[in-house]
Design an enzyme around this catalytic site. Structure first.
Site, PDB file in Angstrom:
ATOM      1  N   LYS A  89      -3.582  -3.588   7.591  1.00  6.91           N
ATOM      2  CA  LYS A  89      -2.628  -3.439   6.488  1.00  6.91           C
ATOM      3  C   LYS A  89      -1.175  -3.401   6.950  1.00  6.91           C
ATOM      4  CE  LYS A  89      -5.659  -3.069   3.079  1.00  6.91           C
ATOM      5  NZ  LYS A  89      -5.754  -4.075   1.991  1.00  6.91           N
ATOM      6  N   GLU A 111      -0.363   0.476  -4.511  1.00 10.12           N
ATOM      7  CA  GLU A 111      -1.676   0.980  -4.895  1.00 10.12           C
ATOM      8  C   GLU A 111      -2.516   1.092  -3.630  1.00 10.12           C
ATOM      9  OE1 GLU A 111      -2.914  -2.608  -3.445  1.00 10.12           O
ATOM     10  OE2 GLU A 111      -1.166  -2.332  -4.742  1.00 10.12           O
ATOM     11  N   SER A 377     -11.625  -4.866  10.520  1.00  3.98           N
ATOM     12  CA  SER A 377     -10.334  -4.725   9.845  1.00  3.98           C
ATOM     13  C   SER A 377      -9.749  -3.320   9.914  1.00  3.98           C
ATOM     14  CB  SER A 377     -10.463  -5.145   8.375  1.00  3.98           C
ATOM     15  OG  SER A 377     -11.462  -4.372   7.733  1.00  3.98           O
TER      16      SER A 377
END
Length: 393
Positions: A89, A111, A377
C-alpha cells in the site's frame, strides 16, 4: 488485445466515472492533470527517491525452495510484506500524496478495510504534515486493532463506520460522502484500483513498480525477464494490478487471480465478486458487482478484511471476462491452511489477503520448469488473532 485503460477511462466495457455533480470538478481536474504529474521529471525523482530511501524498495524476489518442491515448480515470492508499513500500500500512498500536493490540496481522506491502506495513508500524511481522516468499518476496527492504534499514533483520525455490515464497502461510502462535503481542499487517496477514472489507472501505474522490479529480478535469477505464471489475490485489486501491469499484453505469461470464497461461493457468505457478480456500478465505476435482482448491493463476507468487498477493479473485471486471467475462489479454511503452510515451510507469516493467493497453488498443476511469481502483498502481524483463533497450534 490491449488490456490497458483507454482514453475515456475504460478497460473494455468496464470503468468510467459515475459520480455526483458536486464531485465533477474534482474528478475532472484529476483526469486532466494526473498523467502530466506522474510523467513529470520532478515527480519521478521524488517518487523514486521515497520508494528507495523511505519505503525500502526494491522488495526482494525470493526463491521459495521448500514451497517449490511441494508444488513442483520454481516458485518465487515477491516480498511486498517487507516494505515500510508492511504491505504494498505504501507505493500508492506515496504517489498519491505527491499528486495531492501538486494539485494544491491540503487535507487527505481515505478508506481502509484490513487497515494497511489506512496505515500507509496516515504514514505519508505524517511525513508530509497533512491532516488525515481514515474511514473504517466498525467490524474491521474490532478485528484490526493493531492497525487502528498505528493510525492513531501517526496522528490520523479513525472514524468507525456503523452502516451496512460495517466493512470496506461502507467505509468507502462514508469517505465519498466526506469528499462530497469538502471537494475544494480534500484529496481522496483511494487504496485500490476502484472508484471513478482516473483512480483505477493511477493506482495501477503507481503500483506497477512491482512488475517493473519483477522484470529485472527474474532476469537475474532465471535468464529471462518474464515468468510463466503471475499469481496474486484480488479484493479491489491493487497489488494484483501492480504485479501484472508490465505483463498485461504478454501472452506468454499466465495470470492467476485469487478472490475470497469466504465459507463457499454458493454459501451466501462469500466475497467472490468475479464469480458471483453481475455488471453494475459501485463507487463511481462500472464493473462486476455482487447485487440482487433489484440492483441492491449484496453484503460480502471474508475472513480477510482486505478482500471483503462486493466489487472488483475494472481492470480485473475486463481480464476475467476476456479470459486473459484465470480467477479462482479460495475459501477461508483454504487460506488459513495456506498461511500455515508458508509459515512452517519458509518462515514467512503472510497477511490473510496474501494467504488467498497462496491457497490457489493447490488448485494449479505446474510443470517442473514452470517459473511462478506470487506476490505476498502484506505481512501477517495484523491477522494473528484470526490465525490463532481459527487454527490450533
Amino acid at each position: 488485445m490491449n488490456y490497458q485503460v483507454d482514453e475515456k477511462g475504460y478497460y473494455g466495457r468496464f470503468g468510467g466515472a459515475y459520480i455526483p455533480e458536486i464531485l465533477h470538478k474534482c474528478v475532472e481536474d484529476l483526469q486532466n492533470n494526473y498523467l502530466g504529474v506522474l510523467e513529470s521529471d520532478d515527480f519521478k525523482r521524488e517518487f523514486h527517491r521515497l520508494l528507495s530511501d523511505y519505503a525500502g524498495r526494491p522488495s526482494p524476489l525470493y526463491y521459495a525452495q521448500r514451497m517449490s518442491e511441494r508444488y513442483g515448480c520454481r516458485l518465487y515470492l515477491k516480498r511486498e510484506d517487507l516494505n515500510h508499513t508492511g504491505a504494498h500500500k505504501i507505493n500508492n500512498t506515496i504517489g498519491q500524496i505527491l499528486v495531492a500536493k501538486r494539485l494544491g490540496k491540503t487535507r487527505v481522506i481515505a478508506e481502509t478495510g484490513a487497515g494497511q491502506h489506512g496505515v500507509a495513508t496516515a504514514t505519508v500524511c505524517a511525513l508530509m504534515d497533512m491532516p488525515c481522516v481514515v474511514y473504517m468499518g466498525k467490524t474491521d476496527v474490532e478485528r484490526q486493532q493493531p492497525n487502528v492504534k498505528k493510525m492513531q499514533m501517526l496522528g490520523a483520525t479513525v472514524v468507525p463506520v456503523t452502516s451496512g455490515n460495517m466493512t470496506l464497502k461502507d467505509a468507502t461510502n462514508e469517505a465519498i460522502r466526506d469528499w462530497c462535503c469538502h471537494p475544494a481542499d480534500t484529496f481522496y487517496i483511494i487504496g485500490s484500483t476502484v472508484g471513478p477514472h482516473p483512480y483505477p489507472d493511477m493506482v495501477a501505474r503507481l503500483q506497477s513498480v512491482i512488475s517493473e522490479e519483477i522484470k529485472w529480478q527474474i532476469a537475474e535469477k532465471e535468464g529471462r525477464d518474464y515468468p510463466d505464471y503471475l499469481m496474486a489475490c484480488v479484493g479491489g485489486g491493487s497489488n494484483a494490478a501492480g504485479t501484472i501491469y508490465h505483463y498485461l499484453d504478454d501472452e506468454r505469461v499466465k495470470i492467476v487471480l485469487s478472490e475470497a470464497g469466504g465459507e463457499g461461493v454458493l454459501s451466501g457468505r462469500s466475497a467472490a465478486t468475479i464469480q458471483l457478480g453481475r455488471e453494475g456500478i459501485i463507487h463511481g465505476s462500472r464493473t462486476l458487482v455482487m447485487q440482487n435482482e433489484d440492483g441492491q448491493i449484496e453484503e460480502p463476507y471474508s475472513i480477510s478484511a482486505g478482500l471483503d468487498y462486493p466489487g472488483i477493479g475494472p481492470i480485473h473485471a475486463n481480464l476475467a471476462t476476456t479470459k486473459r486471467a484465470t480467477v479462482l475462489a479460495v475459501n477461508d479454511d483454504e487460506a488459513l491452511d495456506a498461511a500455515y503452510e508458508l509459515t512452517r515451510l519458509e518462515g514467512i507469516i503472510p497477511a490473510l489477503e496474501s494467504a488467498h493467493a497462496l491457497g490457489a497453488l493447490k488448485k494449479m498443476s505446474f510443470k517442473p520448469d514452470d517459473v511462478v511469481v506470487l506476490t505476498v502483498s502484506g505481512r501477517g502481524d495484523k491477522d494473528m488473532e484470526a490465525y490463532l483463533k481459527n487454527i490450533s497450534l
